[in-house]
Each structure stands twice: as C-alpha cells, then as structure tokens.
Scaffold this motif. Structure first.
Motif, mmCIF file in Angstrom:
data_model
loop_
_atom_site.group_PDB
_atom_site.id
_atom_site.type_symbol
_atom_site.label_atom_id
_atom_site.label_comp_id
_atom_site.label_asym_id
_atom_site.label_seq_id
_atom_site.Cartn_x
_atom_site.Cartn_y
_atom_site.Cartn_z
ATOM 1 N N LEU A 1 0.837 -1.201 0.000
ATOM 2 C CA LEU A 1 0.000 0.000 0.000
ATOM 3 C C LEU A 1 0.869 1.247 0.000
ATOM 4 O O LEU A 1 0.509 2.270 -0.595
ATOM 5 N N ALA A 2 2.030 1.161 0.669
ATOM 6 C CA ALA A 2 2.944 2.303 0.696
ATOM 7 C C ALA A 2 3.478 2.611 -0.702
ATOM 8 O O ALA A 2 3.639 3.789 -1.073
ATOM 9 N N ASP A 3 3.752 1.566 -1.497
ATOM 10 C CA ASP A 3 4.211 1.779 -2.877
ATOM 11 C C ASP A 3 3.165 2.544 -3.680
ATOM 12 O O ASP A 3 3.472 3.493 -4.413
ATOM 13 N N ILE A 4 1.931 2.107 -3.544
ATOM 14 C CA ILE A 4 0.834 2.744 -4.297
ATOM 15 C C ILE A 4 0.616 4.170 -3.810
ATOM 16 O O ILE A 4 0.401 5.098 -4.600
ATOM 17 N N ALA A 5 0.685 4.364 -2.494
ATOM 18 C CA ALA A 5 0.499 5.703 -1.930
ATOM 19 C C ALA A 5 1.561 6.663 -2.445
ATOM 20 O O ALA A 5 1.260 7.815 -2.797
ATOM 21 N N ALA A 6 2.821 6.193 -2.508
ATOM 22 C CA ALA A 6 3.902 7.058 -2.988
ATOM 23 C C ALA A 6 3.700 7.438 -4.447
ATOM 24 O O ALA A 6 3.911 8.595 -4.845
ATOM 25 N N THR A 7 3.266 6.472 -5.259
ATOM 26 C CA THR A 7 3.034 6.759 -6.681
ATOM 27 C C THR A 7 1.864 7.714 -6.888
ATOM 28 O O THR A 7 1.916 8.611 -7.738
ATOM 29 N N ALA A 8 0.810 7.529 -6.097
ATOM 30 C CA ALA A 8 -0.389 8.365 -6.247
ATOM 31 C C ALA A 8 -0.270 9.701 -5.531
ATOM 32 O O ALA A 8 -1.080 10.616 -5.773
ATOM 33 N N LYS B 1 -6.650 8.413 -9.158
ATOM 34 C CA LYS B 1 -5.189 8.393 -9.028
ATOM 35 C C LYS B 1 -4.716 7.105 -8.340
ATOM 36 O O LYS B 1 -3.732 6.484 -8.744
ATOM 37 N N VAL B 2 -5.426 6.722 -7.290
ATOM 38 C CA VAL B 2 -5.039 5.521 -6.555
ATOM 39 C C VAL B 2 -5.209 4.270 -7.415
ATOM 40 O O VAL B 2 -4.339 3.400 -7.461
ATOM 41 N N LEU B 3 -6.326 4.179 -8.120
ATOM 42 C CA LEU B 3 -6.566 3.005 -8.958
ATOM 43 C C LEU B 3 -5.554 2.914 -10.093
ATOM 44 O O LEU B 3 -5.106 1.820 -10.462
ATOM 45 N N GLU B 4 -5.186 4.066 -10.649
ATOM 46 C CA GLU B 4 -4.188 4.073 -11.711
ATOM 47 C C GLU B 4 -2.828 3.625 -11.174
ATOM 48 O O GLU B 4 -2.101 2.854 -11.809
ATOM 49 N N ALA B 5 -2.481 4.095 -9.970
ATOM 50 C CA ALA B 5 -1.217 3.684 -9.355
ATOM 51 C C ALA B 5 -1.225 2.190 -9.051
ATOM 52 O O ALA B 5 -0.213 1.497 -9.225
#
Length: 335
Positions: free
Chosen positions: A6-13, A37-41
């Motif tokens: 989840l941290a990876d996705i949060a950083a990207t988004a 943004k979250v779904l795209e990440a």
C-alpha cells in the motif's frame, strides 16, 4: 514478482496509506479524482487484493510444469489428472516453457479466476519465485519433485533419490564393474545431488574410490545424455558401465554407443532412472530405477486437499520409495 505494498501505491499516487486503503477496500468519502489516481497507481504496480481465505472454492487445482514434451512429463500429468478426479478437482495444466509464458501474468490470472491449490513441477524454480507465488495467491502450494533445498514451510512430494542412486550403482558394482560413469541432470537440482550422493555411497560400501573424471552433468534430456555419453565413451580409459540420472539421458547414451559401435550390454552396461514406458521398448530393454510418478502426483494433489481441510498440514514432506527394475541393458563386466 514482489507484491506491491500500500505504501508503494500511496507514494506513486501522492496520497496517504489510509487513503489507499479506503479506495482499495471500496469505502466512500474519497473524491473521484483521488480514487482515480489511486486506482491508476495500483494498476501500474500490478496490484490486486488477495483472495480472502473464506472465498468459495473453485474446484480447480493448477499444475505448473517445465514442459509437456517429454514422456516423463506426460506420465506425471496423466497421474495428476487421475488424482485430481479422485480428490474432486479439475486439473488446469500450464507449461512454463511456452514462449509467451510470464510468471507474473500467470499468477495474475489465477488471482482473478481463483484456484484451490497449486502443484509446482519446476526444475529451476528459485526460492524467490516460489515465495512470490505463495505470498500472492494464499492457497495451498505443493512442490512435486522439488528442485532446490528443502523448505520446512512448504509441502513437497519426491522420491528416495539417494536410495535409487545406491541401488543403481550397487547393481553395477555387484556385476564386477569398477569404472562406472555418472551422468546427472543439472547440478543445481536436488534430485541430481541426491542420486550422485547415492552413487558415491555405493562406492564407499565396496571400498572403491570412483574416478571423478567419469562424472558428467546434462539436462535430463536425450541430447544431454548423448553429449555426455560421447565424452565418456571417447575418453582414453572409458567406463564399462554408466549410471544415467534419467531414462531420457540413458537413451542418449544408447545413441552415443551405437555411433561408436559399442554394444549394450556386451561392451557397456547402462542403468537409467524413472522407469518410463519406453524403457521396455528400447533395444535392449533398459535396466532402471523406478520412481512412482503416478503415486507422486496423487500425493501432491492429496496434500492440496489436506491443506485445504487442515491448514496446519502445510510443510509436509513425503518421499516415496524407488525400486530397481533389472532388464537387459546390464551384464557382468566382460573382463
């Protein structure tokens, strides 16, 4: 193959971890723009939530195997199919040798459609790949004829390869052979190491030091056996017998011997390993160590069933007995 966090996705988004958690769990109170943004990440990272343990069963077990072209694989898959029916599953077979095969994509497919368990028959599967499959799919996983070292967390089914190596070599030593070649599979496979250790142990029992120059390693295939057999038969002091670590490699040694006018078993005794159906059709019929592939497949599928019913059963290790089938490819030393 590492699962995105989840941290990876949060950083990207560019959002917080709690926000990512809200979006992926389907909760409200998140703006449409943030959700997008979250779904795209998540898509960028190839993230998909794991199937919950309570998810309904699919009635399917997946078998991932190196390739389907060899008779060894065909015997094993046939046994797995019969075992799956016996234990109430349908079997889905995938070959990792397909030109378009991608392990990450395969695990993604299984995550989407679901599976009740996985049987891996991969001679070169590394620890990281196996761990990734376990962590991504969260279903019972059983290694069949495992390649690497033993992991106490994983269920595995194999054969008594060391004992098989002892039996094969002892048979040749009892026939009076003293220069016995060994042709193993890839050096990084556990079964090759075990069979070679059995080969060495039999020599020690007879008080004989084997010539290390008579050891070769192939690929479990006919071509590898033929190449290694040619090297041994072309050596200045060639062996009078060869223990090949698979029946297919033994067939390759037959070809190398025929090319050189070496008669089996008059000039050269050969022992194989597996006891494939064609052993009896070879000329002469091949003496070989039988590993019960059909029973091994049944035990692997049974362990999937057992792990579904009793999760604590994970980590079970089963080794089925090997036996020596003496036919006509071995004879007393001509001297």
């Amino acid at each position: 193959m590492q699962r995105a966090t989840l941290a990876d996705i949060a950083a990207t988004a560019g959002v917080s971890v709690p926000t990512v958690s809200k979006v992926l769990s389907g909760r409200k109170h998140v703006s449409a723009a943030t959700r997008d943004k979250v779904l795209e990440a998540a898509r960028t990272h190839g993230y998909e939530p794991a199937r919950p343990p309570s998810a309904s069963r699919t009635g399917m077990v997946d078998l991932l195997i190196d390739g389907l072209g060899s008779s060894w694989a065909q015997v094993l898959v046939r046994g797995a199919e019969q075992a799956a029916a016996r234990w109430g599953f349908s079997l889905v077979v995938t070959s990792s040798e397909r030109s378009d095969f991608d392990l990450r994509r395969w695990t993604g497919i299984l995550r989407k459609r679901g599976t009740d368990g996985i049987v891996l028959v991969l001679s070169r599967a590394g620890h990281d790949e196996i761990e990734a499959i376990r962590n991504l799919l969260h279903v019972p996983l059983v290694l069949l004829d495992p390649a690497g070292g033993r992991d106490p967390r994983l269920s595995a089914v194999g054969a008594t390869n060391w004992s098989g190596g002892v039996m094969a070599t002892t048979h040749l030593l009892e026939l009076g052979h003293r220069r016995i070649g060994f042709i193993g599979g890839p050096l990084d496979t556990q079964c090759t190491l075990d069979r070679y250790e059995g080969y060495l142990a039999a020599h020690r029992t007879f008080g004989i030091a084997p010539d290390p120059g008579l050891t070769r390693y192939g690929d479990f295939r006919v071509s590898g056996g033929k190449s290694a057999g040619a090297e041994l038969l072309d050596s200045a002091d060639r062996p009078s017998a060869i223990f090949a670590g698979s029946d297919l490699m033994a067939a390759g040694v037959y070809q190398a011997a025929a090319d050189r006018g070496v008669r089996i078993p008059d000039d050269l005794s050969i022992v194989g390993f597996d006891d494939l159906p064609q052993c009896e059709m070879m000329t002469p019929p091949l003496t070989t160590v039988r590993q019960p592939l059909d029973e091994m497949a049944n035990e692997a599928i049974r362990l999937v069933h057992e792990n579904l019913t009793h999760p604590r059963a994970a980590g079970t290790r089963i080794e089925l007995a090997t036996t020596l089938n003496v036919r006509h490819s071995t004879a007393p030393h001509p001297g």
